[in-house]
Scaffold this motif. Structure first.
Motif, PDB file in Angstrom:
ATOM      1  N   SER A  71       0.840  -1.209   0.000  1.00 43.88           N
ATOM      2  CA  SER A  71       0.000   0.000   0.000  1.00 43.88           C
ATOM      3  C   SER A  71       0.873   1.256   0.000  1.00 43.88           C
ATOM      4  CB  SER A  71      -0.886   0.090   1.237  1.00 43.88           C
ATOM      5  OG  SER A  71      -1.360  -1.137   1.597  1.00 43.88           O
ATOM      6  N   ARG A  72       1.946   1.195   0.754  1.00 46.41           N
ATOM      7  CA  ARG A  72       2.804   2.392   0.872  1.00 46.41           C
ATOM      8  C   ARG A  72       3.368   2.818  -0.481  1.00 46.41           C
ATOM      9  NH1 ARG A  72       8.022   3.452   1.071  1.00 46.41           N
ATOM     10  NH2 ARG A  72       8.767   1.307   1.130  1.00 46.41           N
ATOM     11  N   GLY A  90      -4.798   6.104  -6.240  1.00 42.92           N
ATOM     12  CA  GLY A  90      -5.493   5.786  -7.488  1.00 42.92           C
ATOM     13  C   GLY A  90      -4.923   4.541  -8.153  1.00 42.92           C
ATOM     14  N   GLY A  91      -3.785   4.038  -7.652  1.00 42.25           N
ATOM     15  CA  GLY A  91      -3.152   2.846  -8.234  1.00 42.25           C
ATOM     16  C   GLY A  91      -3.782   1.565  -7.708  1.00 42.25           C
ATOM     17  N   ARG A  92      -3.385   0.458  -8.323  1.00 34.16           N
ATOM     18  CA  ARG A  92      -4.006  -0.836  -8.002  1.00 34.16           C
ATOM     19  C   ARG A  92      -2.983  -1.834  -7.483  1.00 34.16           C
ATOM     20  NH1 ARG A  92      -8.547  -3.411  -8.904  1.00 34.16           N
ATOM     21  NH2 ARG A  92      -9.472  -1.743 -10.135  1.00 34.16           N
ATOM     22  N   GLU A 123      -9.414   0.389  -1.105  1.00 38.42           N
ATOM     23  CA  GLU A 123     -10.835   0.372  -1.491  1.00 38.42           C
ATOM     24  C   GLU A 123     -11.054  -0.547  -2.684  1.00 38.42           C
ATOM     25  OE1 GLU A 123     -11.723   4.475  -2.138  1.00 38.42           O
ATOM     26  OE2 GLU A 123     -11.925   4.893   0.008  1.00 38.42           O
ATOM     27  N   GLN A 124     -12.325  -0.710  -3.035  1.00 43.73           N
ATOM     28  CA  GLN A 124     -12.733  -1.577  -4.173  1.00 43.73           C
ATOM     29  C   GLN A 124     -12.074  -2.955  -4.052  1.00 43.73           C
ATOM     30  OE1 GLN A 124     -12.285   0.486  -8.007  1.00 43.73           O
ATOM     31  NE2 GLN A 124     -12.145   2.406  -6.878  1.00 43.73           N
ATOM     32  N   VAL A 180      -7.714  -0.964  -4.583  1.00 45.88           N
ATOM     33  CA  VAL A 180      -7.234   0.316  -5.112  1.00 45.88           C
ATOM     34  C   VAL A 180      -6.882   1.220  -3.949  1.00 45.88           C
ATOM     35  CG1 VAL A 180      -8.005   2.388  -6.343  1.00 45.88           C
ATOM     36  CG2 VAL A 180      -8.543   0.125  -7.262  1.00 45.88           C
ATOM     37  N   LYS A 181      -5.767   1.951  -4.093  1.00 47.65           N
ATOM     38  CA  LYS A 181      -5.403   2.906  -3.036  1.00 47.65           C
ATOM     39  C   LYS A 181      -6.192   4.193  -3.281  1.00 47.65           C
ATOM     40  CE  LYS A 181      -1.295   5.164  -1.143  1.00 47.65           C
ATOM     41  NZ  LYS A 181       0.146   4.959  -0.943  1.00 47.65           N
ATOM     42  N   PRO A 182      -6.939   4.647  -2.302  1.00 50.36           N
ATOM     43  CA  PRO A 182      -7.803   5.803  -2.563  1.00 50.36           C
ATOM     44  C   PRO A 182      -6.994   7.073  -2.829  1.00 50.36           C
ATOM     45  CG  PRO A 182      -7.866   5.192  -0.250  1.00 50.36           C
ATOM     46  CD  PRO A 182      -7.040   4.151  -0.937  1.00 50.36           C
TER      47      PRO A 182
END
Ligand code: SAH
Length: 383
Positions: A225-226, A231-233, A287-288, A352-354
């Motif tokens: 995540s970091r 917006g990336g996946r 998210e998602q 997805v990273k918000p």
């Protein structure tokens, strides 16, 4: 003597340590028996023998939460590096550049190497990466870079790949250079649990069958995540155990024992379920989040690998690559057994990273300003 020998060999890592522990265990047991037989002050001798036996070959160390855990994180890192250093050459000669399962539709006849490329394409499609092609990709646990090259050819992105094995990192770079992708793709030895990249660096984080090696799954998802851009996946495809049933807090003891045998051969720590990956993704605010189980899509893979091991050049290569590779080959049927019992699952998780509101607005604005301007609509016809 037999019980001590078994205890010792079931808790040791490599063959030399196993043999040493076996001998030590036998010596302790003999000392205890001798003390008893000759009516010596037995309590002292016997207690010492038992102490030595427990400290040398603990059946389960007290701070270990699961029988699946055999090695410390440091032992794992070294073991994984050595395992892939010695086995990647023979795998590449027999199977090619991809070190992961193939994807098969029901009754579909296909070449197994094609099935491995299909796995990459199907996972990207399933995750929705095709709808928003990434410009930069990080391949976490990259092997010899097979996924990185397939993805770079597909999307024209730049990318980085990390592995614990120096042999793999060198080979991944050499193959990419030879394929004309050397400027776009860079490979290095690095630990996925402590990655040498800035925060928010990549549009797509790809982990194909490396999550199962991570002793700290929380730290693994935290690192993914970091380094992911807002917006990336993130796409994680990993060996998982079955989801626990309502009311269950852990796997059955016989399931734990089966995984322990697989873990010893493939340098794996404790497994988790795909639901655990989803929970971790949610804990880190991703998210998602979506998951899937493709165990049925991959079940033809291991029988094919086992058959390939009986080819003369595979057998020769196996013996040349040494003990860890041979042990890995011998354990392959256990993966099939685990899958048949519904214990071993082939899991996928994407998230997805918000983006913050400001970032999302800026991205939309730049998309609008770079969109081709349309001519104004014609005036309405006169009445
Ligand atoms: N994704 C590749 C290779 C899968 S094999 C492919 O599909 O072809 C597992 C890979 O995970 C190996 O390259 C191994 O070195 C890597 N790996 C395992 N633990 C790791 C860690 N802690 N950090 C980085 N890479 C790791």
């Amino acid at each position: 003597v037999v019980s001590v020998g078994l205890l010792a060999s079931s808790s040791a890592g490599d063959m030399r340590t196993q043999a040493t522990l076996l001998l030590l265990g036998c010596a302790c047991q003999c000392a205890a028996l001798r003390a008893t037989a000759f009516h010596k002050p037995t309590s002292f001798h016997a207690t010492r023998a038992v102490e030595v036996r427990l400290s040398v070959a603990p059946p389960e160390a007290p701070d270990v939460e699961s029988v699946q855990e055999l090695r410390s994180p440091e032992e794992l890192r070294k073991g994984i590096a050595k395992f892939y250093d010695s086995s990647s050459g023979i795998w590449e000669r027999v199977w090619g550049e991809h070190m992961h399962h193939g994807y098969y539709n029901d009754n579909e006849k296909k070449n197994h190497q094609e099935a491995q490329v299909d796995m990459i394409n199907e996972a990207l499609k399933w995750a929705g990466a095709d709808d928003n092609p990434p410009k930069s990709v990080l391949d976490v646990g990259c092997g010899i870079g097979g996924s990185s090259r397939v993805i770079a050819r597909k999307y024209g992105n730049t990318g980085a790949g990390i592995t614990l094995s120096p042999v793999q990192a060198g080979r991944a770079q050499a193959l990419s250079d030879a394929a004309g992708l050397g400027d776009a793709l860079q490979f290095q030895v690095a630990d996925a649990l402590d990655m040498p990249f800035e925060d928010n660096s990549f549009d797509l984080i790809w982990s194909m069958e490396s999550g199962e090696h991570m002793p700290d799954k929380r730290q693994f998802i935290s690192e993914l995540s970091r380094v992911c851009k807002p917006g990336g996946r993130i796409i994680v495809v990993a060996w998982c155990h079955r989801d626990l049933l309502p009311g269950e807090t852990q796997l059955l003891p016989r399931e734990e024992r089966l995984l322990r045998r697989i873990n010893r051969a493939y340098y794996l720590p404790r497994w988790c379920s795909v639901a655990d990956y989803a929970k971790l993704a949610s804990d880190f605010g991703l998210e998602q989040i979506r998951t899937d189980d493709w165990t049925d899509r991959v079940k033809r893979f291991w029988p094919a690998v086992i058959l390939s091991a009986f080819r003369p050049n595979s057998l020769l290569g196996l013996f040349r690559s040494g003990f860890t590779t041979i042990r890995g080959a011998l354990v392959m049927p256990l993966m099939i057994r685990g899958q048949r019992r519904g214990l071993v699952k082939f899991g996928l998780m994407t998230a997805v990273k918000p983006e913050s509101r400001v970032e999302a607005a800026a991205r939309q604005a730049s998309a609008v300003s770079s969109a081709p301007t349309r001519p104004p609509p014609p005036p309405p016809p006169p009445p």
